[in-house]
Design an enzyme around this catalytic site. Structure first.
Site, PDB file in Angstrom:
ATOM      1  N   HIS A  12       0.809  -1.225   0.000  1.00  0.00           N
ATOM      2  CA  HIS A  12       0.000   0.000   0.000  1.00  0.00           C
ATOM      3  C   HIS A  12       0.835   1.265   0.000  1.00  0.00           C
ATOM      4  O   HIS A  12       2.050   1.233   0.231  1.00  0.00           O
ATOM      5  CB  HIS A  12      -0.977   0.013   1.178  1.00  0.00           C
ATOM      6  CG  HIS A  12      -0.357   0.212   2.530  1.00  0.00           C
ATOM      7  ND1 HIS A  12      -0.229  -0.814   3.449  1.00  0.00           N
ATOM      8  CD2 HIS A  12       0.139   1.317   3.157  1.00  0.00           C
ATOM      9  CE1 HIS A  12       0.312  -0.352   4.562  1.00  0.00           C
ATOM     10  NE2 HIS A  12       0.557   0.953   4.408  1.00  0.00           N
ATOM     11  N   ARG A  16      -2.147  10.944   4.209  1.00  0.00           N
ATOM     12  CA  ARG A  16      -2.901  11.600   5.271  1.00  0.00           C
ATOM     13  C   ARG A  16      -4.043  12.398   4.645  1.00  0.00           C
ATOM     14  O   ARG A  16      -3.869  13.009   3.588  1.00  0.00           O
ATOM     15  CB  ARG A  16      -2.000  12.527   6.078  1.00  0.00           C
ATOM     16  CG  ARG A  16      -0.893  11.799   6.840  1.00  0.00           C
ATOM     17  CD  ARG A  16       0.002  12.791   7.575  1.00  0.00           C
ATOM     18  NE  ARG A  16       1.043  12.104   8.333  1.00  0.00           N
ATOM     19  CZ  ARG A  16       2.231  11.761   7.850  1.00  0.00           C
ATOM     20  NH1 ARG A  16       2.528  12.052   6.583  1.00  0.00           N
ATOM     21  NH2 ARG A  16       3.116  11.143   8.612  1.00  0.00           N
ATOM     22  N   GLU A  72      -3.900   3.474   1.697  1.00  0.00           N
ATOM     23  CA  GLU A  72      -4.202   3.664   3.112  1.00  0.00           C
ATOM     24  C   GLU A  72      -4.412   5.154   3.376  1.00  0.00           C
ATOM     25  O   GLU A  72      -3.533   5.971   3.070  1.00  0.00           O
ATOM     26  CB  GLU A  72      -3.059   3.150   3.993  1.00  0.00           C
ATOM     27  CG  GLU A  72      -3.277   3.432   5.482  1.00  0.00           C
ATOM     28  CD  GLU A  72      -2.040   3.198   6.334  1.00  0.00           C
ATOM     29  OE1 GLU A  72      -2.016   3.679   7.483  1.00  0.00           O
ATOM     30  OE2 GLU A  72      -1.093   2.542   5.849  1.00  0.00           O
ATOM     31  N   ASN A  76      -6.069  11.907  11.321  1.00  0.00           N
ATOM     32  CA  ASN A  76      -5.791  12.335  12.686  1.00  0.00           C
ATOM     33  C   ASN A  76      -6.987  13.146  13.187  1.00  0.00           C
ATOM     34  O   ASN A  76      -7.403  14.118  12.543  1.00  0.00           O
ATOM     35  CB  ASN A  76      -4.508  13.171  12.721  1.00  0.00           C
ATOM     36  CG  ASN A  76      -3.280  12.345  12.372  1.00  0.00           C
ATOM     37  OD1 ASN A  76      -2.896  11.452  13.102  1.00  0.00           O
ATOM     38  ND2 ASN A  76      -2.682  12.635  11.215  1.00  0.00           N
ATOM     39  N   HIS A 100       2.009  11.119  -7.235  1.00  0.00           N
ATOM     40  CA  HIS A 100       0.615  10.735  -7.447  1.00  0.00           C
ATOM     41  C   HIS A 100       0.422   9.243  -7.232  1.00  0.00           C
ATOM     42  O   HIS A 100       1.381   8.479  -7.169  1.00  0.00           O
ATOM     43  CB  HIS A 100       0.159  11.110  -8.863  1.00  0.00           C
ATOM     44  CG  HIS A 100       0.962  10.445  -9.956  1.00  0.00           C
ATOM     45  ND1 HIS A 100       1.951  11.111 -10.652  1.00  0.00           N
ATOM     46  CD2 HIS A 100       0.931   9.182 -10.482  1.00  0.00           C
ATOM     47  CE1 HIS A 100       2.483  10.293 -11.550  1.00  0.00           C
ATOM     48  NE2 HIS A 100       1.875   9.110 -11.455  1.00  0.00           N
ATOM     49  N   HIS A 171      -0.130   2.255 -10.016  1.00  0.00           N
ATOM     50  CA  HIS A 171       1.178   2.578  -9.464  1.00  0.00           C
ATOM     51  C   HIS A 171       1.133   3.785  -8.543  1.00  0.00           C
ATOM     52  O   HIS A 171       0.141   4.515  -8.482  1.00  0.00           O
ATOM     53  CB  HIS A 171       2.221   2.798 -10.573  1.00  0.00           C
ATOM     54  CG  HIS A 171       2.046   4.067 -11.365  1.00  0.00           C
ATOM     55  ND1 HIS A 171       1.544   4.091 -12.652  1.00  0.00           N
ATOM     56  CD2 HIS A 171       2.306   5.373 -11.073  1.00  0.00           C
ATOM     57  CE1 HIS A 171       1.514   5.335 -13.104  1.00  0.00           C
ATOM     58  NE2 HIS A 171       1.977   6.135 -12.155  1.00  0.00           N
ATOM     59  N   GLU A 229       6.633   3.891  -9.378  1.00  0.00           N
ATOM     60  CA  GLU A 229       7.232   4.721 -10.422  1.00  0.00           C
ATOM     61  C   GLU A 229       8.189   5.716  -9.772  1.00  0.00           C
ATOM     62  O   GLU A 229       7.801   6.493  -8.902  1.00  0.00           O
ATOM     63  CB  GLU A 229       6.157   5.478 -11.206  1.00  0.00           C
ATOM     64  CG  GLU A 229       6.732   6.446 -12.237  1.00  0.00           C
ATOM     65  CD  GLU A 229       5.671   7.334 -12.879  1.00  0.00           C
ATOM     66  OE1 GLU A 229       6.054   8.369 -13.467  1.00  0.00           O
ATOM     67  OE2 GLU A 229       4.473   7.012 -12.766  1.00  0.00           O
ATOM     68  N   HIS A 256       4.049   7.033   3.546  1.00  0.00           N
ATOM     69  CA  HIS A 256       4.979   5.942   3.269  1.00  0.00           C
ATOM     70  C   HIS A 256       4.408   5.011   2.215  1.00  0.00           C
ATOM     71  O   HIS A 256       3.227   5.087   1.880  1.00  0.00           O
ATOM     72  CB  HIS A 256       5.274   5.136   4.546  1.00  0.00           C
ATOM     73  CG  HIS A 256       4.054   4.505   5.158  1.00  0.00           C
ATOM     74  ND1 HIS A 256       3.400   5.030   6.242  1.00  0.00           N
ATOM     75  CD2 HIS A 256       3.348   3.367   4.839  1.00  0.00           C
ATOM     76  CE1 HIS A 256       2.373   4.270   6.573  1.00  0.00           C
ATOM     77  NE2 HIS A 256       2.320   3.249   5.723  1.00  0.00           N
ATOM     78  N   GLU A 302       7.332   1.095   5.058  1.00  0.00           N
ATOM     79  CA  GLU A 302       6.838   0.256   6.150  1.00  0.00           C
ATOM     80  C   GLU A 302       7.037  -1.210   5.781  1.00  0.00           C
ATOM     81  O   GLU A 302       6.806  -1.605   4.630  1.00  0.00           O
ATOM     82  CB  GLU A 302       5.358   0.541   6.411  1.00  0.00           C
ATOM     83  CG  GLU A 302       4.775  -0.188   7.597  1.00  0.00           C
ATOM     84  CD  GLU A 302       3.316   0.148   7.838  1.00  0.00           C
ATOM     85  OE1 GLU A 302       2.867  -0.041   8.985  1.00  0.00           O
ATOM     86  OE2 GLU A 302       2.630   0.587   6.884  1.00  0.00           O
TER      87      GLU A 302
END
Length: 315
Positions: A12, A16, A72, A76, A100, A171, A229, A256, A302
């Protein structure tokens, strides 16, 4: 036990978001589905994992850690009601870095018309600029979503219907300072395959596509998921002061990318042996089931256990 790089997956990309309701609605309009949600009220944030999950999807019905092509969304608490809160989308100076995410569709004209009819905005429409075979939609936080077609594009053809059930999350693009260092890192350390290169000498940039699995013959299939990419603008590697924004320093945005592995402990041991830079080792902090490696530009990667191969957390 040794780790098997052939079982790694580009799982993934984390973004945010200010308002999760608006963002989830947008990505669901693109045909994605919330396949997992992690609520963390004690730490005041929630995670939404969205993926294509129709019966024809590449990862239909699989555990979320056993997929590629997930987005993902991290929310917050309180940002949705803060008029001053704004996401850095990675495409404005001096905070360029992340570029992107990209979806591929069956009929790009119809897909773009559907988005526009729903009131969604565009960074670049099909008719804009010189490249009439791609478009860039804007999500509610102004992240760019590239739209490409896995069928031939005829700008004069009659607009046909589009089926969101056929879409793919193709991608994620990040800009890199030194293409040689980044390619070596993602191939030799992360175990990815260099699948395709697009050179644009006239505009002084190259695009490198990497992912897990064998390199294709005859170019990349737009129906593929799980590609990374890397965009390299000529000359950045020679500027000692040049640096891309990693999305985690203020102002924040992109967080990430995530790779899931067959054996988390063995994978982290291998990374350690290769002298990687760490943002967080498994043994650090409260979360003992998540690690973060740093790439040559300081982007966070991650590392998570693929729960379909070996259960570790019960996620």
């Amino acid at each position: 036990m040794a780790t098997d790089l052939s079982k790694y997956k580009f799982n993934h990309s984390m973004l945010r978001v200010k308002d999760p309701k608006a963002s989830v609605k947008f990505y669901e309009f693109l045909g994605m589905k919330v396949i997992n949600k992690m609520e963390n009220p004690d730490s005041k944030f929630d995670l939404y994992f969205l993926a294509y999950d129709s019966p024809n999807a590449l990862s239909h019905g699989k555990h979320w850690t056993d997929r590629q092509g997930i987005i993902e969304l991290t929310h917050n608490y309180g940002t949705e009601s803060d008029p001053e809160y704004k996401i850095a989308n990675g495409n404005s100076d001096p905070y360029r870095g992340f570029g992107h995410v990209c979806i591929s569709v069956d009929n790009i004209q119809a897909a773009c018309a559907r988005l526009e009819d729903a009131g969604y905005r565009f960074q670049k429409r099909l008719a804009d600029g010189r490249m009439h075979h791609i478009a860039f939609a804007l999500d509610p936080d102004d992240y760019w979503v590239e739209i490409i077609s896995f069928n031939s594009v005829d700008a004069t053809a009659e607009i046909k219907e589009t089926r969101v059930e056929s879409y793919r999350m193709h991608h994620t693009m990040i800009r890199v300072k030194d293409q040689e260092k980044s390619l070596a890192f993602y191939k030799d350390v992360m175990g990815m395959t260099h699948k395709h290169t697009l050179e644009n000498a006239a505009a002084k940039f190259n695009l490198y596509f990497l992912g897990y699995g064998a390199a294709p013959t005859g170019g990349i299939d737009a129906r593929t998921e799980g590609l990374l990419e890397l965009t390299w603008n000529y000359g950045t590697e020679k500027d000692v002061d040049f640096k891309y924004h990693d999305g985690n320093a203020e102002p924040q945005g992109f967080g990430h990318i995530c790779v899931t592995v067959d054996d988390l402990d063995a994978a982290c041991t291998r990374f350690e042996e290769r002298g990687v830079g760490w943002k967080k080792r498994l043994t650090e902090g409260r979360m003992k089931d998540v690690a973060f490696v740093l790439d040559p530009d300081g982007y966070w990667i991650e590392i998570v256990q693929n729960e379909a191969i070996r259960s570790r957390t019960g996620w």
